[in-house]
Design a protein around this motif. Structure first.
Motif, short mmCIF file in Angstrom:
data_model
loop_
_atom_site.label_atom_id
_atom_site.label_comp_id
_atom_site.label_asym_id
_atom_site.label_seq_id
_atom_site.Cartn_x
_atom_site.Cartn_y
_atom_site.Cartn_z
N GLU A 152 31.16 71.85 33.69
CA GLU A 152 32.14 71.17 34.53
C GLU A 152 32.96 70.15 33.75
O GLU A 152 34.19 70.10 33.86
N SER A 153 32.27 69.34 32.93
CA SER A 153 33.00 68.31 32.19
C SER A 153 33.88 68.93 31.11
O SER A 153 34.96 68.43 30.81
N ALA A 154 33.44 70.05 30.53
CA ALA A 154 34.24 70.71 29.51
C ALA A 154 35.53 71.27 30.11
O ALA A 154 36.61 71.11 29.53
N LEU A 155 35.41 71.90 31.26
CA LEU A 155 36.59 72.47 31.91
C LEU A 155 37.58 71.37 32.27
O LEU A 155 38.80 71.51 32.07
N GLU A 156 37.07 70.26 32.79
CA GLU A 156 37.92 69.14 33.15
C GLU A 156 38.59 68.54 31.92
O GLU A 156 39.77 68.17 31.93
N THR A 157 37.85 68.42 30.82
CA THR A 157 38.40 67.85 29.59
C THR A 157 39.47 68.76 29.00
O THR A 157 40.50 68.28 28.50
#
Length: 212
Positions: free
Chosen positions: A46-51
């Motif tokens: 999730e955090s990778a996609l958002e970043t």
């Protein structure tokens, strides 16, 4: 192959890894080698996609497993569905052909095993940025000896051939890449397919779709 990440433009790379030390080390290597102008870090899908979205990243470097087994592969698939999809490089410790095949099926542009030397990873990023796929499996020790847990039953050369097959290289392209005679390549390809228990390239790539 996504070509957003050209060699001449400002390049942003997001590194996704569940462990902070290797994640920061890879991000630092990419910046200090000059292949990344800026990097972002993430510890989950999730955090990778958002970043990637927030930074407008050109490239995503991710492990196969982040928080859950295989969620890095799911991340690759989701990243490729973005309006501006990044080039995706899997940087993982797995060397099972089924895992590599799943990465290909998810849309990954390249795969580098974690046993690779730092310069190999940097070169892979440069190669992907130039629009060519990279499929580099486990490194081998001095003198060509096989490292522990190398793909069972395959020689170092056959693992190279498998990586290029997964990158959809033709026999002629493999011959040029490895500086081998076409008949030698044909023999190696036949051995690889036999050891994987598939009849031909089409069946191999069909298994990658099934693995996804």
């Amino acid at each position: 192959m996504n070509t957003n990440c050209s060699l001449s433009q400002h390049r942003v790379i997001v590194v996704a890894d569940p462990f902070p030390v290797p994640r920061t080390a890879v991000a630092s290597l990419l910046r200090h080698s000059g292949v990344a102008d800026a990097t972002g870090e993430a510890d989950s899908r999730e955090s990778a996609l958002e970043t990637v979205r927030r930074l407008g990243a050109d490239m995503l470097v991710t492990d196969v497993d982040l928080v859950e087994p295989g969620d890095g592969v799911q991340l690759a698939r989701q990243a490729k569905r973005l309006a501006r999809p990044p080039t995706v490089l899997m940087f993982a410790g797995a060397d099972d052909p089924a895992v590599v095949a799943a990465c290909l099926a998810a849309g990954a542009d390249g795969f580098v095993h974690r046993s690779a030397m730092p310069e190999r990873l940097v070169h892979a990023v440069e190669t992907l940025a130039a629009g060519r796929p990279v499929w580099h499996l486990r490194e081998h020790g001095p003198g060509g000896t096989r490292a522990p847990s190398a793909i069972s039953g395959m020689t170092a050369r056959e693992q190279q051939i498998l990586g290029l097959l997964l990158g959809r290289y033709s026999n002629d392209e493999i011959a040029a890449e490895l500086h081998l005679a076409r008949q030698t390549v044909k023999n190696h390809v036949s051995n690889v397919l036999h050891k994987l228990g598939v009849a031909n390239r089409r069946e191999l790539l069909a298994q990658t779709r099934a693995a996804s």
